[in-house]
Scaffold this motif. Sequence first.
Motif, PDB file in Angstrom:
ATOM      1  N   ARG A 185       0.829  -1.208   0.000  1.00  0.00           N
ATOM      2  CA  ARG A 185       0.000   0.000   0.000  1.00  0.00           C
ATOM      3  C   ARG A 185       0.865   1.259   0.000  1.00  0.00           C
ATOM      4  O   ARG A 185       0.580   2.218  -0.721  1.00  0.00           O
ATOM      5  CB  ARG A 185      -0.932  -0.013   1.217  1.00  0.00           C
ATOM      6  N   ARG A 186       1.912   1.257   0.822  1.00  0.00           N
ATOM      7  CA  ARG A 186       2.789   2.430   0.896  1.00  0.00           C
ATOM      8  C   ARG A 186       3.499   2.659  -0.440  1.00  0.00           C
ATOM      9  O   ARG A 186       3.538   3.782  -0.949  1.00  0.00           O
ATOM     10  CB  ARG A 186       3.820   2.243   2.010  1.00  0.00           C
ATOM     11  N   SER A 212       2.636   1.644  -3.408  1.00  0.00           N
ATOM     12  CA  SER A 212       1.663   2.056  -4.412  1.00  0.00           C
ATOM     13  C   SER A 212       1.299   3.523  -4.255  1.00  0.00           C
ATOM     14  O   SER A 212       1.215   4.266  -5.245  1.00  0.00           O
ATOM     15  CB  SER A 212       0.410   1.187  -4.312  1.00  0.00           C
ATOM     16  N   ALA A 213       1.117   3.993  -3.016  1.00  0.00           N
ATOM     17  CA  ALA A 213       0.746   5.387  -2.783  1.00  0.00           C
ATOM     18  C   ALA A 213       1.834   6.344  -3.254  1.00  0.00           C
ATOM     19  O   ALA A 213       1.555   7.360  -3.904  1.00  0.00           O
ATOM     20  CB  ALA A 213       0.463   5.604  -1.299  1.00  0.00           C
ATOM     21  N   ILE A 257       1.972   6.361  -7.021  1.00  0.00           N
ATOM     22  CA  ILE A 257       0.821   7.081  -7.577  1.00  0.00           C
ATOM     23  C   ILE A 257       1.075   8.588  -7.562  1.00  0.00           C
ATOM     24  O   ILE A 257       0.820   9.292  -8.556  1.00  0.00           O
ATOM     25  CB  ILE A 257      -0.460   6.730  -6.797  1.00  0.00           C
ATOM     26  N   VAL A 258       1.597   9.101  -6.458  1.00  0.00           N
ATOM     27  CA  VAL A 258       1.886  10.536  -6.379  1.00  0.00           C
ATOM     28  C   VAL A 258       2.926  10.937  -7.421  1.00  0.00           C
ATOM     29  O   VAL A 258       2.772  11.950  -8.129  1.00  0.00           O
ATOM     30  CB  VAL A 258       2.366  10.911  -4.960  1.00  0.00           C
ATOM     31  N   ALA A 291      -2.670   6.125 -12.455  1.00  0.00           N
ATOM     32  CA  ALA A 291      -2.431   7.369 -11.722  1.00  0.00           C
ATOM     33  C   ALA A 291      -1.923   8.474 -12.630  1.00  0.00           C
ATOM     34  O   ALA A 291      -2.119   9.661 -12.351  1.00  0.00           O
ATOM     35  CB  ALA A 291      -1.433   7.125 -10.592  1.00  0.00           C
TER      36      ALA A 291
END
Length: 432
Positions: free
Chosen positions: A30-31, A33-34, A37-38, A165
Motif C-alpha cells: 500500500r505504501r 503504491s501510494a 501514484i503521487v 495514476a
Amino acid sequence: MTDTLDAPDAPAGPSPAGQVTAADLPRLRRRTSAVLIVSQILGGLGVPIGIALAPVLATRVSGSEALSGLAPTASVTGTALLSLPLAALMTSRGRRPGLVLAYLIGALGAGLVVLATVVESFPLLLLGMAGFGAGSSANLQARFAAADLAEPDRRGRAISTVIWATTIGSVLGPNIAAPAGRVFRGTGVSETAGPFVWAAGIFLLAAAVVAVLLRPDPLLTARALAPRENRSAGGRSLRAGVAAVRASPMARLALVTVTVSHTAMVSIMVMTPVDLGHHGADLQLIGLVISGHIAGMYAFSPVMGWLSDRFGRLTVIGLAAGLLALAALLAGTSGAAHGRTAAGLFVLGLGWSAGLVAGSALLTDSVPQAARAAVQGLSDLTMNASAGIGGAVAGVIVSQAGYGWLNAAGACLLLPMAALALRRTLARRATA
C-alpha cells in the motif's frame, strides 16, 4: 524461503531499512503504491507537455515541417538510451535511485529545450528533448516497481493502478500548456516553450517525493524475501536478461507486444498534432485531442489489469491488437473530421494500455526474479528505440504520402504481434 529480511542476508547493494517480514508486505504494498501514484501524477503533468508541443517547437526552430517528427523522436530515443543505464542502476542500487536520477535528467532536458528556443538552436532542442525523455523513462519504470511486491495473480492490477495514476496529470498537462505559456509573455521565452519551465519544476518535485518516501526500496525488499537460490547477483546482468528472454517463448511474446504497441502508438500520435494543424486546429483543440488520447492510455488501465489477471495475458494482447487496428482505421480515414481523429486517438490509447499492461505482466511472469530488472530494462530499451525509429519515419511518411498512409503503416506493424499471440494461444490449448 526465509520470511525475515536482515542486512546479512540481503543481496548486493543497499538493503531496505530495518527488518521486513512477510507479514509486513500488505502494508508495504500500500505504501509503495501510494508513493508511486503521487510520482506518476506529477510525472503525468510534465511528460504530455512534450508530447503536445515538441512537433510544433521543432517546426518553428528548424523552419521545416519535415523535421517536426525529430523532436518527439529525440525524446523517445532519450528514453531508450537511458533504459539500460537506469536498469543497471536499479539492479545494483534499487528502484529509488534510478527513478530519482531519471526525473532529474528530465528536468535538465526541459531546461535545455527552453534555452534552445531562446537561441534558436535545433541541435540543442533535440538534445534537450532527449534528456526530457528521462521523465517518460521514470514513468515507465514505475510500473515495474509496482510489480516488485505484488502477488503473482494481481500483477496486472498492480501495474495498471500505477499506470492509471498518470491519468490525472496527463489529462491536465496538455490543457495547462496554453496558460503556462502565457505567463512568459513579454519575456525572452516563447509561449510555446514556457510550459517546459513548468515541466522542469514538476520533475524536480517528483524526484523529491521518490527520494524521501519510497522506503524501503521495493526491488531490494522483493529480492531479499525471495528464496536464497534466486538471489544470485550473477543472474542480474544484461546478458542474463537476454538469456532469460531467449529461453521463454512467453517472454519473447511479451517483448514483441510492448514494443509493437508502443511503436504503433507513438508513430501515429506524434504526427497527429501536425495533421490537425493542416486542417485548421488551434493549440487548444490539439491539446484536447491529446488529452483524450492520454485518457485512453491511462484512465482505463485498471480495466486492462483486471482483464489481464482474470482472463489471461494472451486474451488482452489479442484485444490490444484489435483496438490498435481500429484506431489506425479511424484516424487514418478522418481527414478534416476532428471528431473522428479524436476518436481514433482515444482508441489508440486504449490499445496501447492493453498491450503495455498485459505485456508487462507477462514479461514479469515469464522470467526468474533475479533477471527481472535486467529484462525490464531491455524491454524499455527495445520498445523506445523502436518507437524512436517509428517517430522519425512517421514525419517522412506524412510529408511524402500523408497521414492516412502513416496509419496504414502502423496497422501493418501489428501483424507479428497478432501472429505470435495466436501461436502461443494455440500451443497452450494443445497442451491443456
